[in-house]
Design a protein around this motif. Structure first.
Motif, PDB file in Angstrom:
ATOM      1  N   PHE A 209       8.980   6.486   7.850  1.00 29.60           N
ATOM      2  CA  PHE A 209       7.743   6.149   7.147  1.00 29.60           C
ATOM      3  C   PHE A 209       6.588   6.989   7.681  1.00 29.60           C
ATOM      4  CE2 PHE A 209       4.013   3.577   6.246  1.00 29.60           C
ATOM      5  CZ  PHE A 209       4.288   2.916   5.053  1.00 29.60           C
ATOM      6  N   PHE A 210       6.450   7.026   9.006  1.00 31.67           N
ATOM      7  CA  PHE A 210       5.348   7.762   9.610  1.00 31.67           C
ATOM      8  C   PHE A 210       5.494   9.267   9.381  1.00 31.67           C
ATOM      9  CE2 PHE A 210       2.744   9.282  13.265  1.00 31.67           C
ATOM     10  CZ  PHE A 210       1.565   8.617  12.953  1.00 31.67           C
ATOM     11  N   ALA A 211       6.731   9.744   9.399  1.00 32.11           N
ATOM     12  CA  ALA A 211       6.965  11.168   9.139  1.00 32.11           C
ATOM     13  C   ALA A 211       6.574  11.538   7.713  1.00 32.11           C
ATOM     14  CB  ALA A 211       8.436  11.507   9.383  1.00 32.11           C
ATOM     15  N   ALA A 216       3.159  14.330   3.922  1.00 27.90           N
ATOM     16  CA  ALA A 216       2.433  14.284   2.647  1.00 27.90           C
ATOM     17  C   ALA A 216       0.929  14.131   2.848  1.00 27.90           C
ATOM     18  CB  ALA A 216       2.962  13.129   1.796  1.00 27.90           C
ATOM     19  N   ASN A 217       0.533  13.768   4.061  1.00 28.85           N
ATOM     20  CA  ASN A 217      -0.859  13.496   4.410  1.00 28.85           C
ATOM     21  C   ASN A 217      -1.469  12.427   3.513  1.00 28.85           C
ATOM     22  OD1 ASN A 217      -3.063  13.800   6.108  1.00 28.85           O
ATOM     23  ND2 ASN A 217      -4.061  15.276   4.748  1.00 28.85           N
ATOM     24  N   ILE A 218      -0.802  11.283   3.495  1.00 30.84           N
ATOM     25  CA  ILE A 218      -1.334  10.124   2.786  1.00 30.84           C
ATOM     26  C   ILE A 218      -1.206   8.895   3.677  1.00 30.84           C
ATOM     27  CG2 ILE A 218      -0.720  11.034   0.508  1.00 30.84           C
ATOM     28  CD1 ILE A 218       1.520   8.917   0.470  1.00 30.84           C
ATOM     29  N   ASP A 219      -1.961   7.878   3.333  1.00 34.27           N
ATOM     30  CA  ASP A 219      -1.907   6.588   4.023  1.00 34.27           C
ATOM     31  C   ASP A 219      -1.154   5.638   3.094  1.00 34.27           C
ATOM     32  OD1 ASP A 219      -2.338   4.511   5.733  1.00 34.27           O
ATOM     33  OD2 ASP A 219      -4.514   4.593   5.676  1.00 34.27           O
ATOM     34  N   ILE A 220       0.129   5.450   3.346  1.00 37.01           N
ATOM     35  CA  ILE A 220       0.983   4.716   2.412  1.00 37.01           C
ATOM     36  C   ILE A 220       0.588   3.243   2.345  1.00 37.01           C
ATOM     37  CG2 ILE A 220       3.341   4.002   1.869  1.00 37.01           C
ATOM     38  CD1 ILE A 220       4.323   6.517   3.294  1.00 37.01           C
ATOM     39  N   ASN A 279      -0.216  16.785   0.378  1.00 35.66           N
ATOM     40  CA  ASN A 279       0.970  17.575   0.061  1.00 35.66           C
ATOM     41  C   ASN A 279       1.965  16.658  -0.630  1.00 35.66           C
ATOM     42  OD1 ASN A 279       3.066  19.418  -0.095  1.00 35.66           O
ATOM     43  ND2 ASN A 279       3.666  19.173   2.066  1.00 35.66           N
ATOM     44  N   LEU A 280       1.700  16.351  -1.885  1.00 39.24           N
ATOM     45  CA  LEU A 280       2.514  15.361  -2.586  1.00 39.24           C
ATOM     46  C   LEU A 280       3.937  15.841  -2.839  1.00 39.24           C
ATOM     47  CD1 LEU A 280      -0.071  13.866  -5.103  1.00 39.24           C
ATOM     48  CD2 LEU A 280       0.583  13.067  -2.827  1.00 39.24           C
ATOM     49  N   ALA A 281       4.183  17.132  -2.687  1.00 39.54           N
ATOM     50  CA  ALA A 281       5.554  17.627  -2.822  1.00 39.54           C
ATOM     51  C   ALA A 281       6.443  17.077  -1.717  1.00 39.54           C
ATOM     52  CB  ALA A 281       5.560  19.153  -2.794  1.00 39.54           C
ATOM     53  N   ALA A 282       5.819  16.665  -0.599  1.00 44.47           N
ATOM     54  CA  ALA A 282       6.587  16.103   0.525  1.00 44.47           C
ATOM     55  C   ALA A 282       6.748  14.592   0.419  1.00 44.47           C
ATOM     56  CB  ALA A 282       5.902  16.460   1.841  1.00 44.47           C
ATOM     57  N   ASN A 452     -14.095  13.819  10.543  1.00 40.69           N
ATOM     58  CA  ASN A 452     -14.057  15.234  10.943  1.00 40.69           C
ATOM     59  C   ASN A 452     -12.672  15.697  11.383  1.00 40.69           C
ATOM     60  OD1 ASN A 452     -16.907  15.351  10.540  1.00 40.69           O
ATOM     61  ND2 ASN A 452     -17.173  14.405  12.561  1.00 40.69           N
ATOM     62  N   GLN A 453     -11.666  15.245  10.684  1.00 39.75           N
ATOM     63  CA  GLN A 453     -10.294  15.689  10.947  1.00 39.75           C
ATOM     64  C   GLN A 453      -9.523  15.636   9.627  1.00 39.75           C
ATOM     65  OE1 GLN A 453      -7.444  13.240  10.964  1.00 39.75           O
ATOM     66  NE2 GLN A 453      -8.978  12.113   9.810  1.00 39.75           N
ATOM     67  N   PRO A 454      -8.367  16.298   9.551  1.00 39.89           N
ATOM     68  CA  PRO A 454      -7.705  16.464   8.249  1.00 39.89           C
ATOM     69  C   PRO A 454      -6.668  15.403   7.891  1.00 39.89           C
ATOM     70  CG  PRO A 454      -6.662  17.876   9.873  1.00 39.89           C
ATOM     71  CD  PRO A 454      -7.786  17.171  10.588  1.00 39.89           C
ATOM     72  N   ASP A 455      -6.446  14.391   8.747  1.00 33.95           N
ATOM     73  CA  ASP A 455      -5.318  13.482   8.546  1.00 33.95           C
ATOM     74  C   ASP A 455      -5.741  12.194   7.854  1.00 33.95           C
ATOM     75  OD1 ASP A 455      -3.709  15.327   9.864  1.00 33.95           O
ATOM     76  OD2 ASP A 455      -4.106  14.427  11.825  1.00 33.95           O
ATOM     77  N   ALA A 456      -5.165  11.943   6.684  1.00 35.07           N
ATOM     78  CA  ALA A 456      -5.540  10.775   5.891  1.00 35.07           C
ATOM     79  C   ALA A 456      -5.069   9.461   6.503  1.00 35.07           C
ATOM     80  CB  ALA A 456      -4.958  10.909   4.480  1.00 35.07           C
TER      81      ALA A 456
END
Length: 777
Positions: A209-211, A216-220, A279-282, A452-456
Motif C-alpha cells: 500500500f505504502f509503495a 503514484a504520489n497519492i494519498d490513498i 504518476n497515475l500510471a503507477a 514545500n515538498q513534493p510528496d502527496a
C-alpha cells in the motif's frame, strides 16, 4: 487528576533513583546507562499470564482470495484480554515474523510502567524476529481498550485484539440512567461486552500500500471493503446507484466526473489530493477504478433476549476511514467512550473514528430474528458500507429482518427518517473529572500536508516537520537522559504536575477531521471552533469569549477527533495534567496519516524521569488469575452462564495449545477439553447562535475568523452529527447484506481465549462505508 487511580504493581520500583539499561531479549546492547531500576523478575509475579504468538499468514477477509496478514495465535483479530481494575498482566509476545514488531496497549495509561507502552523508538527497542518479549502493566481504569502493533504500518496488516477491564466493585457507574429497573442485567452485559472491530480493508499489505502511494504520489483514501471482526465482502454499485447516492459536493469536486466504480472520488482530484505531480500510471486500476465483487463471511453475534440487554464495544483499527454504525430496529445507549464511563446517550447511530472505542447497551426487546448491524463511511471520499448480524437466540430467520435506518451512503433511508447520532461533545465523564481552568504550558500544532515538498502522502502534526517511521528502529527516547534530548518540532517536554494545553489548528481550505490519540495521560477536550485560532494562548481566547470553551464537564479521553471544516481552518484544544512520566506519542490514528508523519513525541515529566528496569522485556511470567466477571476461569458460575466451553469439568479453559505452542489464558488454569486450543488468551455543547456579526455557532463549534466579543450565546442541544462534509443525499437506495456470491454466516462470536475468528475467516461485510473524510490540501 480526580477519579479512580490505582498504583501499578510495579510502583514499588523506585523510579526516581533508578536508571536504565539496554533491552533484554533483543540483540541491542548499545546505550546502556549505569543506573538501573529494580529488576522486574526479582520478585515472584502474581500477574495474569497472557501470551500471543504473531506470525505472517494468509487471510481471506472478503472472499476475494487470500492476502498476507499478521495472525495472532493463528487468528485475525487476536484473542481478547479481560481483566479487572487493580490486576496486572504478564503480556508475552512471541515474534514469529521475519521482521521486527512491538505491541502497544491503546488507552492503557501505564502508570509506573512507561517501558511497557509498546512503542519502538519511544519506550522500547523493537522486538526482533524470533525474539520473545514480555510487557507487565496494571489495569488502573475500567473500559474498553485494544492492543495493536505500533511498529511502522503493521496495524494495517491485522495485529490487534481487544482488552476489556472491569471496574472495581465500588466504582460509580451510569447504568441506572439507562434503565434503573435493570441495573444488574446491565452490569452483567457490560462484563460480557463483545468486541466489534470495524475497519476498512485493502487487498494490499501495508508495505504494498505504502509503495503504491510513493510510486503514484497519492494519498490513498479508497478501500476494497469494510470488515467486522475480520469478515466482509466487496460490493459493487452500479453507476446509476452511485449517481443517486452522490451529494452535490462530489460533482463540484470532480468537475462532474463523479465517483469511480469503487465509489471513490478519483485519484486525480486536486481538491482532495492536493496540487502535487502525480504518476497515475503507477496506480493499479483496482485501487480506485476497478471494482470486482466478492462475498465472504458475515460476522454474526448471537444474543439471548432473556438477558434483557447486550453490550457491544465498537473499535476502529482502520487505516483511514471514520465510520458510522447502526443496528436495524434497535436503539443504542452509549455508556463508555474512549476509556471512560460517560453520561449515557440514547442514539440511533454512533460515529467511531480510528483508534476509538464506543461501548453501547442494546435492549433485546424485538421479535426473534436476524438484525443488520450496518457500518457506513463518514466522508465524501467513498460510498461504501458493510454489515454484520445481531442474531437473537432461537431465530430461524433466513434473511435480515427489521428496518435499517441508513442507506449504503450512511444517510437516512428517507427524508422523514430521524436519526439521532452520538454526540461526543456531550460525553461528560462519570464519575466527574476536574479540569484546571488555567494551564502552565502550551504546545501549539499545525496539522497539514507537509509544506514545500513534493510528496502527496506526507503529513505533519507540528507544522513543518514530519515524524519519521525509521525512528522505530532507533534507541528509545525513554532509554536516554532527557537532558541530552533537544526539543524540536516533533519532540516536546513537560514537567510533572503541569497542566498542558495542546492547540491543534487544521489547515484549510479543506480541513478534514483527524482522530488524535495521546498515549499515557488522558486529556480533556475543552474547545473547538472553525476559523483560525487567533490567540497566543487559551487564556487569551477565554478572555475574548469564554463560551467557546467547556471547563465544567468536558470529555475526558485518550483520543478525540478534530473538528472538520470547508473553506477555512479549524481548531481543537486538549488540556491534560502531567501525572505519568515517560516518552509518549501524540499522533493521528489514521494509519496513512501516521505513517506519513503526523505525530510528535512528548517527554512528560522530565523533572522526574523514569528509568526502565534492567530486565524490561524479560520473560518471567507468574501464576496469577483474573477476577473479571467474564473470563475463562469462571467455570460457569451464575454470573457468566454463557461462557462457552466452560463446563464444571474445566473443559476448554486456558493454557491450551495454539499452533503447536503454549498459549496462556487469564485464569492460568489448564483445561482438559477438546476446546483447549486457543489459549492466550458538556452537559452543554456550546451550540446555539450569537448576535455578533463576526461569526456563528455551527454544530457545537464557533464559526468565523473572529470570535464574538459581544452578544449572547444561547446554548441549545445539538443533535446533528459532527461529521466531515457529510453526505447530504437521502435517496432510498438500501444497503443489503447479500453479496454477489454464495457466502456463509459465522455464528461464533469472539470470546476471550477462544481464538477469535480463524485465519480462514473471510470478511464478508457487504460494503462497509469506510471512507475517510476528503483529504486536505
Amino acid at each position: 487528576m480526580a477519579g479512580s487511580r490505582f498504583t501499578s504493581a510495579l510502583s514499588v520500583l523506585s523510579l526516581a533513583s533508578a536508571a536504565i539499561a539496554a533491552p533484554l531479549t533483543s540483540a541491542n546492547t548499545a546505550n546502556v546507562l549505569n543506573r538501573r531500576a529494580e529488576e522486574i523478575c526479582k520478585a515472584t509475579s502474581d500477574c495474569i499470564p497472557f501470551t500471543i504468538e504473531v506470525a505472517w499468514g494468509g487471510v481471506d477477509a472478503t472472499g476475494a482470495g487470500s492476502r498476507g496478514a499478521i495472525l495472532t495465535n493463528g487468528s485475525f483479530p487476536g484473542p481478547a484480554l479481560r481483566m479487572k481494575v487493580g490486576e496486572c498482566v504478564d503480556f508475552k509476545v512471541i515474534n514469529h515474523l521475519e521482521v521486527d514488531t512491538g505491541v502497544h496497549f491503546h488507552g492503557i495509561q501505564q502508570t509506573g510502567t512507561p517501558w511497557s507502552d509498546g512503542v519502538p523508538g519511544l519506550s522500547q527497542y523493537a522486538i526482533k524476529a524470533g525474539d520473545t518479549y514480555m510487557y507487565r502493566w496494571t489495569a488502573d481504569e475500567q473500559g474498553g481498550y485494544f492492543y495493536h502493533s505500533h511498529y511502522k504500518g503493521q496495524l494495517m496488516d491485522g495485529l490487534y485484539g481487544a482488552i476489556f477491564i472491569s471496574p472495581s466493585d465500588e466504582e460509580e457507574n451510569p447504568f441506572s440512567a439507562v434503565d434503573s429497573s435493570a441495573v444488574d442485567a446491565l452490569k452483567l452485559a457490560a462484563a460480557k461486552t463483545e468486541p466489534l472491530f470495524i475497519s476498512d480493508w485493502s487487498k494490499y499489505t501495508f508495505d504494498q500500500f505504502f509503495a503504491i502511494e510513493e510510486a503514484a504520489n497519492i494519498d490513498i483514501a479508497c478501500a476494497d471493503s469494510l470488515i467486522v471482526n475480520g469478515m466482509g465482502s466487496q460490493t459493487c454499485l452500479t453507476k446509476d446507484q452511485l449517481t443517486a447516492l452522490s451529494p452535490p459536493q462530489v460533482a463540484n469536486l470532480t468537475a462532474g466526473a463523479g465517483y469511480t466504480a469503487k465509489g471513490c472520488i478519483p485519484a486525480n482530484t486536486p481538491a482532495t489530493q492536493g496540487n502535487f505531480t502525480r504518476n497515475l500510471a503507477a496506480l493499479p486500476a483496482d485501487v480506485y477504478d476497478t471494482c470486482t465483487p466478492s462475498t465472504g463471511k458475515t460476522y454474526t453475534l448471537e444474543v439471548d433476549a432473556a438477558a434483557g440487554y447486550a453490550s457491544l464495544t465498537f473499535i476502529n483499527p482502520g487505516a483511514f476511514a471514520i465510520l458510522k454504525a447502526s443496528i436495524a430496529s434497535h436503539k443504542m445507549w452509549v455508556y463508555d467512550y474512549n476509556g471512560h464511563y460517560v453520561t449515557p446517550q440514547q442514539v440511533d447511530q454512533i460515529n467511531v473514528a480510528n483508534g476509538e472505542r464506543v461501548s453501547v447497551f442494546v435492549k433485546l426487546d424485538q421479535a426473534a430474528g436476524d438484525y443488520q448491524i450496518q457500518i457506513s463511511n463518514m466522508g465524501l471520499n467513498q460510498v461504501i458500507s458493510g454489515s454484520a448480524v445481531l442474531k437473537y437466540k432461537g431465530s430461524a430467520a433466513t434473511a435480515v429482518t427489521g428496518t435499517a435506518l441508513l442507506n449504503v451512503a450512511g444517510n437516512p433511508i428517507t427524508n422523514t427518517t430521524t436519526v439521532v447520532p452520538f454526540n461526543a461533545l456531550k460525553a461528560a465523564p462519570i464519575p466527574a473529572e476536574q479540569v484546571s481552568k488555567t494551564a502552565d504550558r502550551t504546545i501549539r500544532m499545525q496539522i497539514q500536508k507537509l509544506p514545500n515538498q513534493p510528496d502527496a502522502y506526507r503529513w505533519t502534526l507540528a507544522g513543518n516537520t514530519p515524524y519519521d517511521m525509521s525512528n522505530d528502529d532507533g534507541t528509545p527516547l525513554l532509554y536516554k537522559d532527557p537532558a541530552t534530548i533537544q526539543e524540536s518540532d516533533i519532540i516536546k517536554k513537560t514537567n510533572m504536575g503541569e497542566w498542558v494545553d495542546i492547540i491543534l489548528e487544521t489547515t484549510g481550505p479543506l480541513a478534514q477531521p483527524h482522530p488524535i490519540h495521546k498515549h499515557a495521560n488522558k486529556f480533556f477536550m475543552v474547545g473547538q471552533g472553525k476559523g483560525p485560532f487567533n490567540w497566543t494562548s487559551v487564556a487569551d481566547a477565554v478572555a475574548y469569549n469564554a463560551s467557546m470553551f467547556n471547563f465544567a464537564n468536558p470529555p475526558f479521553v485518550d483520543g478525540y477527533t478534530t473538528v472538520p471544516g470547508e473553506g477555512t481552518n479549524t481548531w481543537t484544544v486538549f488540556r491534560y495534567k502531567v501525572e505519568i512520566a515517560g516518552a509518549w506519542f501524540l499522533h493521528c490514528h489514521m494509519q496513512t496519516h501516521f505513517s506519513g508523519g503526523m505525530a510528535i513525541a512528548i517527554l512528560d515529566g522530565v523533572d522526574n524521569w523514569p528509568y526502565a528496569p534492567s530486565d524490561a522485556g524479560k520473560v518471567c511470567q507468574g501464576e496469577g488469575s483474573s477476577n473479571s466477571t467474564w473470563n475463562p476461569s469462571c467455570n460457569c458460575p451464575a454470573s457468566c452462564p454463557a461462557n462457552p466451553g466452560k463446563g464444571p469439568d474445566g473443559n476448554g479453559q486456558g493454557n491450551g495449545q495454539s499452533n503447536g505452542s503454549s498459549g496462556s489464558g487469564s485464569s492460568g488454569n489448564s483445561g482438559s477439553g477438546s476446546n483447549n486450543a486457543s489459549g492466550s488468551s458538556n452537559s452543554g455543547d456550546n451550540s446555539g447562535s450569537s448576535s455578533s456579526s463576526s461569526g456563528s455557532w455551527d454544530n457545537g463549534v464557533w464559526v468565523g475568523p473572529n470570535n464574538p466579543s459581544t452578544g449572547d450565546v444561547t446554548s441549545s442541544e445539538n443533535t446533528g452529527s459532527n461529521s466531515y462534509v457529510p453526505n447530504s443525499n437521502t435517496g432510498s437506495y438500501s444497503s443489503s447484506t447479500s453479496g454477489s456470491g454464495s457466502g456463509s454466516n459465522d455464528t461464533s462470536p469472539i470470546k476471550t481465549f477462544t481464538g477469535a475468528a480463524s485465519s480462514s475467516h473471510v470478511s464478508l461485510f457487504t460494503v462497509l462505508a469506510l471512507a475517510v473524510a476528503a483529504l486536505s490540501l
